[in-house]
Design a protein around this motif. Sequence first.
Motif, mmCIF file in Angstrom:
data_model
loop_
_atom_site.group_PDB
_atom_site.id
_atom_site.type_symbol
_atom_site.label_atom_id
_atom_site.label_comp_id
_atom_site.label_asym_id
_atom_site.label_seq_id
_atom_site.Cartn_x
_atom_site.Cartn_y
_atom_site.Cartn_z
ATOM 1 N N GLN A 44 0.831 -1.206 0.000
ATOM 2 C CA GLN A 44 0.000 0.000 0.000
ATOM 3 C C GLN A 44 0.866 1.257 0.000
ATOM 4 O O GLN A 44 0.587 2.231 -0.718
ATOM 5 C CB GLN A 44 -0.941 0.001 1.215
ATOM 6 C CG GLN A 44 -2.016 -1.079 1.153
ATOM 7 C CD GLN A 44 -2.856 -1.119 2.417
ATOM 8 O OE1 GLN A 44 -2.522 -0.478 3.409
ATOM 9 N NE2 GLN A 44 -3.933 -1.897 2.386
ATOM 10 N N GLN A 45 1.916 1.207 0.821
ATOM 11 C CA GLN A 45 2.807 2.362 0.867
ATOM 12 C C GLN A 45 3.526 2.564 -0.459
ATOM 13 O O GLN A 45 3.711 3.684 -0.936
ATOM 14 C CB GLN A 45 3.816 2.199 2.007
ATOM 15 C CG GLN A 45 3.203 2.317 3.393
ATOM 16 C CD GLN A 45 4.234 2.090 4.479
ATOM 17 O OE1 GLN A 45 5.323 1.588 4.208
ATOM 18 N NE2 GLN A 45 3.875 2.428 5.718
ATOM 19 N N THR A 46 3.949 1.436 -1.064
ATOM 20 C CA THR A 46 4.606 1.522 -2.372
ATOM 21 C C THR A 46 3.663 2.100 -3.410
ATOM 22 O O THR A 46 4.043 2.966 -4.209
ATOM 23 C CB THR A 46 5.091 0.130 -2.812
ATOM 24 O OG1 THR A 46 6.022 -0.379 -1.851
ATOM 25 C CG2 THR A 46 5.772 0.216 -4.180
ATOM 26 N N ALA A 47 2.419 1.617 -3.399
ATOM 27 C CA ALA A 47 1.426 2.139 -4.337
ATOM 28 C C ALA A 47 1.179 3.623 -4.104
ATOM 29 O O ALA A 47 1.054 4.419 -5.047
ATOM 30 C CB ALA A 47 0.119 1.356 -4.214
ATOM 31 N N ALA A 48 1.119 4.019 -2.835
ATOM 32 C CA ALA A 48 0.897 5.431 -2.501
ATOM 33 C C ALA A 48 2.076 6.281 -2.976
ATOM 34 O O ALA A 48 1.895 7.379 -3.518
ATOM 35 C CB ALA A 48 0.686 5.601 -0.994
ATOM 36 N N ARG A 49 3.306 5.748 -2.752
ATOM 37 C CA ARG A 49 4.477 6.487 -3.195
ATOM 38 C C ARG A 49 4.494 6.625 -4.720
ATOM 39 O O ARG A 49 4.823 7.683 -5.260
ATOM 40 C CB ARG A 49 5.749 5.814 -2.691
ATOM 41 C CG ARG A 49 6.035 6.042 -1.212
ATOM 42 C CD ARG A 49 7.464 5.653 -0.869
ATOM 43 N NE ARG A 49 7.712 4.241 -1.096
ATOM 44 C CZ ARG A 49 7.540 3.281 -0.164
ATOM 45 N NH1 ARG A 49 7.131 3.609 1.045
ATOM 46 N NH2 ARG A 49 7.786 2.023 -0.449
ATOM 47 N N ASP A 50 4.143 5.525 -5.412
ATOM 48 C CA ASP A 50 4.108 5.574 -6.871
ATOM 49 C C ASP A 50 3.086 6.595 -7.355
ATOM 50 O O ASP A 50 3.337 7.361 -8.289
ATOM 51 C CB ASP A 50 3.781 4.186 -7.435
ATOM 52 C CG ASP A 50 4.918 3.208 -7.201
ATOM 53 O OD1 ASP A 50 6.044 3.657 -6.917
ATOM 54 O OD2 ASP A 50 4.666 1.988 -7.289
ATOM 55 N N TRP A 51 1.912 6.581 -6.707
ATOM 56 C CA TRP A 51 0.863 7.528 -7.095
ATOM 57 C C TRP A 51 1.308 8.961 -6.839
ATOM 58 O O TRP A 51 1.125 9.845 -7.681
ATOM 59 C CB TRP A 51 -0.406 7.237 -6.302
ATOM 60 C CG TRP A 51 -1.512 8.204 -6.617
ATOM 61 C CD1 TRP A 51 -2.410 8.152 -7.618
ATOM 62 C CD2 TRP A 51 -1.796 9.419 -5.890
ATOM 63 N NE1 TRP A 51 -3.239 9.239 -7.606
ATOM 64 C CE2 TRP A 51 -2.885 10.050 -6.550
ATOM 65 C CE3 TRP A 51 -1.233 10.035 -4.784
ATOM 66 C CZ2 TRP A 51 -3.433 11.239 -6.111
ATOM 67 C CZ3 TRP A 51 -1.777 11.228 -4.351
ATOM 68 C CH2 TRP A 51 -2.860 11.816 -5.002
ATOM 69 N N HIS A 52 1.928 9.195 -5.678
ATOM 70 C CA HIS A 52 2.380 10.540 -5.341
ATOM 71 C C HIS A 52 3.470 11.008 -6.303
ATOM 72 O O HIS A 52 3.490 12.162 -6.743
ATOM 73 C CB HIS A 52 2.909 10.566 -3.900
ATOM 74 C CG HIS A 52 3.365 11.922 -3.453
ATOM 75 N ND1 HIS A 52 4.674 12.324 -3.537
ATOM 76 C CD2 HIS A 52 2.672 12.975 -2.945
ATOM 77 C CE1 HIS A 52 4.766 13.562 -3.099
ATOM 78 N NE2 HIS A 52 3.573 13.977 -2.726
ATOM 79 N N ARG A 53 4.394 10.077 -6.652
ATOM 80 C CA ARG A 53 5.466 10.414 -7.570
ATOM 81 C C ARG A 53 4.892 10.776 -8.949
ATOM 82 O O ARG A 53 5.331 11.743 -9.580
ATOM 83 C CB ARG A 53 6.434 9.236 -7.663
ATOM 84 C CG ARG A 53 7.698 9.554 -8.440
ATOM 85 C CD ARG A 53 8.816 8.558 -8.147
ATOM 86 N NE ARG A 53 8.349 7.189 -8.096
ATOM 87 C CZ ARG A 53 8.339 6.452 -6.979
ATOM 88 N NH1 ARG A 53 8.772 6.961 -5.832
ATOM 89 N NH2 ARG A 53 7.909 5.188 -6.997
ATOM 90 N N GLU A 54 3.915 10.007 -9.391
ATOM 91 C CA GLU A 54 3.288 10.271 -10.678
ATOM 92 C C GLU A 54 2.534 11.601 -10.651
ATOM 93 O O GLU A 54 2.583 12.385 -11.600
ATOM 94 C CB GLU A 54 2.332 9.132 -11.047
ATOM 95 C CG GLU A 54 1.742 9.243 -12.456
ATOM 96 C CD GLU A 54 2.797 9.096 -13.523
ATOM 97 O OE1 GLU A 54 2.546 9.553 -14.654
ATOM 98 O OE2 GLU A 54 3.872 8.521 -13.234
#
Length: 227
Positions: free
Chosen positions: A53-63
């Motif tokens: 979930q954190q990885t997905a959140a980081r990916d979303w935030h980075r995008e």
Amino acid sequence: MVPFLTKLACRAFAILLLAAGVATGIHIGVSDDSPSADPRQLAQEDIRETDQQQTAARDWHREYVKLAADEDAEEKAESIAQVAGDQAKALDDTYEEIKAEEEAEEEKEKEDEDTPDVGPIPSDCDEYSGNRAVGCARLLDDGFGLDQMPCLDKLWTKESGWNHKASNPSSGAYGIPQALPGSKMGDVASDWETNPSTQVIWGLGYIKDRYGDPCGAWEYSQNNGYY
């Protein structure tokens, strides 16, 4: 005999109960398809899920940050392009203004070069005396401006020195305007040989018909030696 049998029966019953209990336990252990989960395993799974979930959140935030940066960069690029366009237009306008001013200045300099230097323009005819005063008065009467008087003064100073009796023995030219022959001035009045006003009237008429104004006559005289 009976007590012995009773004891034996009780023991047998107890053994049966024990066997039944063991069998039941074995049956429960064997038939249970969902063994109790290991708490450590559950914790690890929770950690893995949280990491995902954190990885997905980081990916979303980075995008999101990348998209926002791209949009901001595009807006800045458009703004810079607009500013650059405005500055280029301002420079073009400034260049055109400077070019127009330079061309106007060059034109003025050319006019100044083409126009003979005749000196300051008089404020009125009181600045002159004698035949020059007569010439200035007649100049205004004929519709010329005072700005033409310096040219007329230069022209007739060169021709006769404003002497109404000046005569050129070699050519026969006579009077203030050096009419050739002098008898031409008789078209104005018969006193052309002695009257400065008659000579000035004829001379201004000649200038007007041939050169337009005294400055035109003076320029021609400067370029050709006569008028």
